[in-house]
Design a protein around this motif. Sequence first.
Motif, PDB file in Angstrom:
ATOM      1  N   THR A  80     -42.291  48.107 -49.686  1.00 44.46           N
ATOM      2  CA  THR A  80     -42.370  49.557 -49.762  1.00 44.46           C
ATOM      3  C   THR A  80     -41.987  50.016 -51.156  1.00 44.46           C
ATOM      4  N   THR A  81     -42.095  51.296 -51.386  1.00 41.81           N
ATOM      5  CA  THR A  81     -41.680  51.888 -52.649  1.00 41.81           C
ATOM      6  C   THR A  81     -40.426  52.708 -52.419  1.00 41.81           C
ATOM      7  N   THR A  83     -40.068  55.834 -52.976  1.00 37.17           N
ATOM      8  CA  THR A  83     -40.435  57.118 -52.374  1.00 37.17           C
ATOM      9  C   THR A  83     -40.730  56.969 -50.886  1.00 37.17           C
ATOM     10  N   LYS A  84     -41.493  55.961 -50.513  1.00 38.16           N
ATOM     11  CA  LYS A  84     -41.778  55.757 -49.085  1.00 38.16           C
ATOM     12  C   LYS A  84     -40.493  55.457 -48.313  1.00 38.16           C
ATOM     13  N   TYR A  87     -38.629  58.700 -47.834  1.00 38.04           N
ATOM     14  CA  TYR A  87     -39.218  59.451 -46.715  1.00 38.04           C
ATOM     15  C   TYR A  87     -38.766  58.869 -45.378  1.00 38.04           C
ATOM     16  N   ALA A  88     -38.719  57.539 -45.287  1.00 40.71           N
ATOM     17  CA  ALA A  88     -38.269  56.903 -44.041  1.00 40.71           C
ATOM     18  C   ALA A  88     -36.820  57.292 -43.739  1.00 40.71           C
ATOM     19  N   LEU A 114     -40.192  62.994 -53.901  1.00 44.87           N
ATOM     20  CA  LEU A 114     -40.159  63.488 -52.523  1.00 44.87           C
ATOM     21  C   LEU A 114     -39.804  64.973 -52.504  1.00 44.87           C
ATOM     22  N   ASP A 126     -51.230  59.638 -52.321  1.00 48.04           N
ATOM     23  CA  ASP A 126     -51.280  58.429 -51.491  1.00 48.04           C
ATOM     24  C   ASP A 126     -51.395  58.858 -50.026  1.00 48.04           C
ATOM     25  N   ASN A 128     -50.582  57.456 -47.331  1.00 44.42           N
ATOM     26  CA  ASN A 128     -49.352  57.199 -46.581  1.00 44.42           C
ATOM     27  C   ASN A 128     -48.306  58.277 -46.838  1.00 44.42           C
ATOM     28  N   LEU A 129     -48.221  58.737 -48.092  1.00 42.21           N
ATOM     29  CA  LEU A 129     -47.264  59.800 -48.408  1.00 42.21           C
ATOM     30  C   LEU A 129     -47.700  61.121 -47.792  1.00 42.21           C
ATOM     31  N   LEU A 132     -46.519  61.063 -44.343  1.00 40.76           N
ATOM     32  CA  LEU A 132     -45.068  61.231 -44.253  1.00 40.76           C
ATOM     33  C   LEU A 132     -44.653  62.683 -44.486  1.00 40.76           C
TER      34      LEU A 132
END
Length: 148
Positions: A80-81, A83-84, A87-88, A114, A126, A128-129, A132
């Motif tokens: 993951t990054t 940022t991800k 978010y999690a 974020l 992205d 995925n972002l 999120l």
Amino acid sequence: MAEQNDREEEDYEVAYQLQMQETLDATRRSGSQEAAQRADQGDEKSTKLCFAGRPCGYGAVILLPDGDVMWSKGQHLDETTNTKAAYAGLLAGLQACRDFGIDQVIAEGDSELLVKQMNGESAASDPNLVHLVKEVRAIVQYMSSFKL
């Protein structure tokens, strides 16, 4: 090979514990000062959610208005990054707030991207972002007060 996996797992566990301890220590140090600031700003009923993301996982802590730690969680994430992972952490904390019936939240995290995305200052490109961001907004829309 099994020994190498065991060592990697131990290394991960140590890194994870250090990350969680850093997050908890930082929030405890700032908890009482920020509780006083929130009271001065009329936010004495707001609960603080602190979150952090790293490539190995996230940490999240819920502080009560008096600065005491109510809840904390950390989780390992694969590939993951920052940022991800942030978010999690934010999502985990918001879901816990919702589960506890907390609807006045001040969130603080370590991801500038974020914060900009959630405040509409930067668009998430992205997919995925984007997903999120939508998940976070779906939770906070039911809160009486949310600040990031």
